[in-house]
Design a protein around this motif. Structure first.
Motif, short mmCIF file in Angstrom:
data_model
loop_
_atom_site.label_atom_id
_atom_site.label_comp_id
_atom_site.label_asym_id
_atom_site.label_seq_id
_atom_site.Cartn_x
_atom_site.Cartn_y
_atom_site.Cartn_z
N PHE A 247 -7.34 -5.95 -1.61
CA PHE A 247 -8.20 -7.05 -2.04
C PHE A 247 -9.11 -6.63 -3.19
O PHE A 247 -9.21 -7.35 -4.19
N PRO A 248 -9.82 -5.48 -3.11
CA PRO A 248 -10.68 -5.11 -4.24
C PRO A 248 -9.92 -4.97 -5.56
O PRO A 248 -10.43 -5.36 -6.61
N GLN A 249 -8.72 -4.43 -5.52
CA GLN A 249 -7.92 -4.32 -6.73
C GLN A 249 -7.55 -5.71 -7.26
O GLN A 249 -7.63 -5.97 -8.47
N LEU A 250 -7.14 -6.59 -6.36
CA LEU A 250 -6.69 -7.91 -6.79
C LEU A 250 -7.84 -8.74 -7.34
O LEU A 250 -7.64 -9.55 -8.26
N ILE A 251 -9.02 -8.58 -6.78
CA ILE A 251 -10.18 -9.32 -7.32
C ILE A 251 -10.37 -9.02 -8.80
O ILE A 251 -10.74 -9.89 -9.60
N ARG A 252 -10.08 -7.79 -9.19
CA ARG A 252 -10.20 -7.38 -10.60
C ARG A 252 -8.98 -7.75 -11.43
O ARG A 252 -9.10 -8.01 -12.63
N TYR A 273 3.09 -10.94 0.12
CA TYR A 273 3.27 -10.57 1.52
C TYR A 273 1.97 -9.97 2.04
O TYR A 273 1.58 -8.88 1.65
N TYR A 274 1.29 -10.71 2.91
CA TYR A 274 0.01 -10.27 3.46
C TYR A 274 0.21 -9.33 4.64
O TYR A 274 0.78 -9.72 5.67
N ARG A 275 -0.25 -8.08 4.51
CA ARG A 275 -0.41 -7.21 5.67
C ARG A 275 -1.90 -6.99 5.95
O ARG A 275 -2.26 -6.17 6.80
N TYR A 276 -2.71 -7.74 5.27
CA TYR A 276 -4.17 -7.62 5.34
C TYR A 276 -4.73 -9.00 5.03
O TYR A 276 -4.12 -9.77 4.29
N GLY A 277 -5.87 -9.32 5.65
CA GLY A 277 -6.48 -10.62 5.39
C GLY A 277 -6.52 -11.52 6.60
O GLY A 277 -6.84 -12.71 6.49
N TYR A 278 -6.25 -10.97 7.79
CA TYR A 278 -6.23 -11.78 9.01
C TYR A 278 -7.55 -11.75 9.77
O TYR A 278 -7.72 -12.49 10.73
N SER A 279 -8.50 -10.89 9.36
CA SER A 279 -9.74 -10.70 10.11
C SER A 279 -10.95 -11.06 9.25
O SER A 279 -10.94 -10.84 8.03
N PRO A 280 -12.01 -11.59 9.86
CA PRO A 280 -13.22 -11.86 9.09
C PRO A 280 -13.76 -10.63 8.36
O PRO A 280 -14.32 -10.77 7.26
N HIS A 282 -12.24 -8.56 6.76
CA HIS A 282 -11.51 -8.37 5.50
C HIS A 282 -12.10 -9.22 4.38
O HIS A 282 -11.66 -9.09 3.23
N TYR A 283 -13.07 -10.05 4.68
CA TYR A 283 -13.68 -10.97 3.70
C TYR A 283 -15.20 -10.77 3.69
O TYR A 283 -15.95 -11.66 4.08
N PRO A 284 -15.67 -9.61 3.24
CA PRO A 284 -17.11 -9.34 3.31
C PRO A 284 -17.95 -10.17 2.34
O PRO A 284 -19.15 -10.31 2.54
N THR A 285 -17.33 -10.72 1.29
CA THR A 285 -18.07 -11.51 0.30
C THR A 285 -17.27 -12.77 -0.02
O THR A 285 -16.11 -12.93 0.38
N ASP A 286 -17.88 -13.63 -0.82
CA ASP A 286 -17.18 -14.84 -1.26
C ASP A 286 -16.01 -14.52 -2.17
O ASP A 286 -15.07 -15.33 -2.31
N ALA A 287 -16.02 -13.35 -2.80
CA ALA A 287 -14.96 -13.00 -3.74
C ALA A 287 -13.60 -12.92 -3.05
O ALA A 287 -12.57 -13.29 -3.64
N GLU A 288 -13.57 -12.45 -1.80
CA GLU A 288 -12.30 -12.36 -1.09
C GLU A 288 -11.75 -13.75 -0.76
O GLU A 288 -10.54 -13.99 -0.87
N PHE A 289 -12.62 -14.67 -0.38
CA PHE A 289 -12.16 -16.04 -0.12
C PHE A 289 -11.70 -16.71 -1.41
O PHE A 289 -10.73 -17.47 -1.42
N LYS A 290 -12.39 -16.45 -2.52
CA LYS A 290 -11.96 -17.01 -3.80
C LYS A 290 -10.59 -16.47 -4.19
O LYS A 290 -9.73 -17.21 -4.69
N LEU A 291 -10.37 -15.18 -3.94
CA LEU A 291 -9.06 -14.60 -4.21
C LEU A 291 -7.99 -15.29 -3.37
O LEU A 291 -6.91 -15.65 -3.89
#
Length: 481
Positions: A247-252, A273-280, A282-291
Motif C-alpha cells: 500500500f505505501p508503495q502504491l500510494i506513491r 490481486y489483493y493479499r492485503y487490505g482485509y483488516s482495518p 491495513h488502512y491507518p490513514t485516509d490515503a489507503e482508502f483513497k487508494l
C-alpha cells in the motif's frame, strides 16, 4: 463414544522417542525442500525461511466428506456472485452494521461511489476458499459430516504451501513403511487452478503488455505461498508479468490513465490481486482508502471487487442461513438442501428478537462463537471472553457489528503437530478443510466457475483460532478412507 486414537495406532506404527526425533528432522527437511515454507520476518536477512507448521502424518478423513465439500463449491460461488450483484439485498443486510462499523462503512462508501459513477470494468475475478469443520452426526456415531465455518472472498491463502503436503506425507508414511495408494493420498495442487483463473482474467483484459499486480503486506510471511501462485502463472504463460507492491508503495506510484487504466510506475495493470487490505489496521490513514477507491474506479480487473469483499461479510453469511433466503439466489431443491445441510445456527444481534439468543449465550457461552466482520484470524471470541464482551455490548448499538454462531462440535482425532513452541507428542486435534475455487464474471454472466483443490489444516483441540500464518494450526493432508 467418538473414536479418538493416535494416527499411528490407525496405521499400526507407534514411534519410539529416538525415531520420532529422526522423523521430525527428516520430514521437516523434506517440507523445506518441497516449498512448505514461510518467511521469517524478524530478521535482517530478506529471504530467511523456515518450514510452515505441519502434521507429521496425514489425518484420516472420510472420503465422502471431501467429495461433498468439493462438490458444493461451484454452487456456493454462484450464490456469492449473485449476492455481490444484488445491491438491495446487500444494503438491507448491512444497514445496521454501517452505523457501528467504520471499516465496513468505508468499504460501502467506495462501493456506492463507484456504482454511482458507473463501473469501468465489468469483469470480476474472485479466488475463494470455503472453510468447513467435520462434526460427528451424533454422540454415538463415528460418521462425520461437514459444517461451514466461513466463505472467504478475499486473500484466500495457503493454496501454494499446501500443494506439496501430499508429497511430504507420502514421504513420512514411506519412511515408516506404512502402505498407501494414490486414491488415499490424491494429488492436490490448488494454485494450478488459481493461476489458471488469473491468466484467464489477464487474457480477458486484452493487453499483452499489461501486468498482474500482487498487493502484499509488510512484513510478509506469506511470500512463499504467493510465489507458488506466480510460479504456476509462469508455467501457464511466460508472457504474463507479475509485480509486487505494498500500500505505501502504491500510494506513491499509482495513477489513472486517460481511459482509467491503472498505472503503476507506468506499467498498465490488468489484474489486481489483493493479499492485503482485509483488516482495518491495513488502512491507518485516509490515503489507503483513497487508494482502494482509485483501484476500484480503474479498468483493472479486481480480485476481489469491493462488492465481492462485502459479499464475504459474516453478516451476509448469517442472513443466507435464514429460512427461504438461498432460494432468492439459486434454484434446485436438492442443491439448496445440500448447501443448507452445511449450515450451523447463525444469529443476528441487532433486533429485539435477539435478546433470547443473547441470554442463552450468556448462560452457556461454551456453545457459541462471537464473530465480528474481520478476516485474518484471531478475531473471534469464545467462552469467558465471549461472555464478558457480550455482557459489555448487549445493550449497545455495537452489538449490530457481531453475529453469534453455534460452536461446531469438531470431530477429534490424534496427530503430531510439528510447530514452533509445541512438542511433537501425540495430542487431541481437530481439522478444518477449505475448498478453493475460481469465479470470473460480469454483472450478468458467469464466465468461469470451478473448484480447484483444498486446504486441510489441523490444530490442538483446545485452540480456538485456526489461522495458519498466525501460527495457530498446521498444514495437513487427508488420508481418505
Amino acid at each position: 463414544m467418538s473414536r479418538v486414537v493416535s494416527v499411528e495406532e490407525d496405521y499400526g506404527k507407534p514411534l519410539s522417542p529416538e525415531r520420532l526425533d529422526e522423523m521430525v528432522q527428516r520430514v521437516g527437511g523434506w517440507a523445506l525442500l518441497n516449498g512448505v515454507q514461510k518467511k521469517i520476518t524478524a530478521t535482517e536477512f530478506p529471504e530467511r525461511l523456515e518450514p510452515m507448521p505441519f502434521t507429521l502424518f496425514p489425518s484420516i478423513l472420510p472420503g465422502d466428506v471431501l467429495r461433498k465439500t468439493r462438490g458444493l463449491q461451484t454452487a456456493f460461488q454462484t450464490v456469492i456472485y449473485k449476492v455481490a450483484n444484488d445491491h438491495e439485498f446487500m444494503k438491507e443486510c448491512l444497514k445496521g452494521l454501517l452505523n457501528v462499523d467504520d471499516f465496513t462503512k468505508q468499504l460501502w462508501t467506495i462501493y456506492e461511489t463507484v456504482r454511482g459513477e458507473g463501473i469501468t470494468q465489468e469483469i470480476s475475478l474472485v479466488l475463494t476458499r470455503n472453510d468447513f469443520m467435520m462434526e460427528y452426526r451424533n454422540d454415538n456415531d463415528v460418521t462425520q459430516d461437514c459444517k461451514q465455518v466461513e466463505f472467504n472472498t478475499f486473500a484466500s491463502g495457503a493454496g501454494g504451501v499446501i500443494s506439496s503436503m501430499t508429497d511430504v506425507h507420502r514421504y513420512s508414511l514411506t519412511l515408516e513403511d506404512i502402505p498407501f495408494n494414490s486414491e488415499q493420498l490424491p494429488d492436490n495442487h490448488p494454485t494450478a487452478g488459481l493461476a489458471d483463473g488469473m491468466v484467464k482474467a489477464w487474457r480477458l483484459y486484452k493487453n499483452q503488455k499489461s501486468v498482474i499486480l500482487y498487493i502484499v503486506g509488510i512484513p510478509e510471511p506469506n511470500t512463499p505461498d504467493q510465489r507458488w501462485l506466480e510460479r504456476d502463472i509462469f508455467q501457464i504463460d511466460r508472457s504474463v508479468k507479475v509485480i509486487y507492491r505494498t500500500f505505501p508503495q502504491l500510494i506513491r506510484q499509482v495513477t489513472l490513465g486517460e481511459n482509467k487504466e491503472l498505472l503503476v510506475d507506468g506499467m498498465e495493470v490488468a489484474v489486481v490481486y489483493y493479499r492485503y487490505g482485509y483488516s482495518p489496521k491495513h488502512y491507518p490513514t485516509d490515503a489507503e482508502f483513497k487508494l482502494r477507491l482509485d483501484i476500484e474506479r480503474s479498468r483493472a480487473i479486481k480480485c476481489p471487487t469491493v462488492a465481492f469483499h462485502l459479499a464475504g461479510c459474516k453478516k451476509i453469511q448469517q442472513v443466507l442461513a435464514e429460512p427461504g433466503v438461498l432460494e432468492r439466489f439459486i434454484k434446485g431443491t436438492d442443491v439448496i438442501n445440500d448447501l443448507r445441510s452445511t449450515f450451523v445456527g447463525l444469529y443476528k444481534l441487532d433486533t429485539a428478537d435477539s435478546d433470547e439468543i443473547i441470554s442463552q449465550a450468556l448462560q452457556t457461552p461454551e456453545k457459541y462463537v462471537l464473530k465480528p466482520q474481520r478476516e485474518g484470524g484471531g478475531n473471534n471470541l469464545f467462552g469467558t471472553e465471549l461472555k464478558e464482551y457480550l455482557e459489555k455490548i448487549k445493550d449497545s448499538p455495537e452489538r449490530s457489528s457481531w453475529i453469534l454462531m453455534d460452536r461446531i462440535r469438531a470431530a477429534r482425532h490424534r496427530n503430531r503437530l510439528i510447530r514452533v513452541g509445541l512438542g511433537p507428542e501425540c495430542r487431541d486435534v481437530v481439522s478444518e478443510i477449505g475448498i478453493f475455487g475460481v469465479h470470473i464474471s460480469t454483472s450478468t454472466t458467469e464466465l468461469e466457475n470451478f473448484e480447484c483443490g483444498y486446504l486441510l489444516r489441523t490444530k490442538p483441540e483446545i485452540a480456538n483460532e485456526g489461522g495458519l500464518f498466525s501460527g495457530h494450526s498446521c498444514l495437513d493432508s487427508p488420508f481418505l478412507v
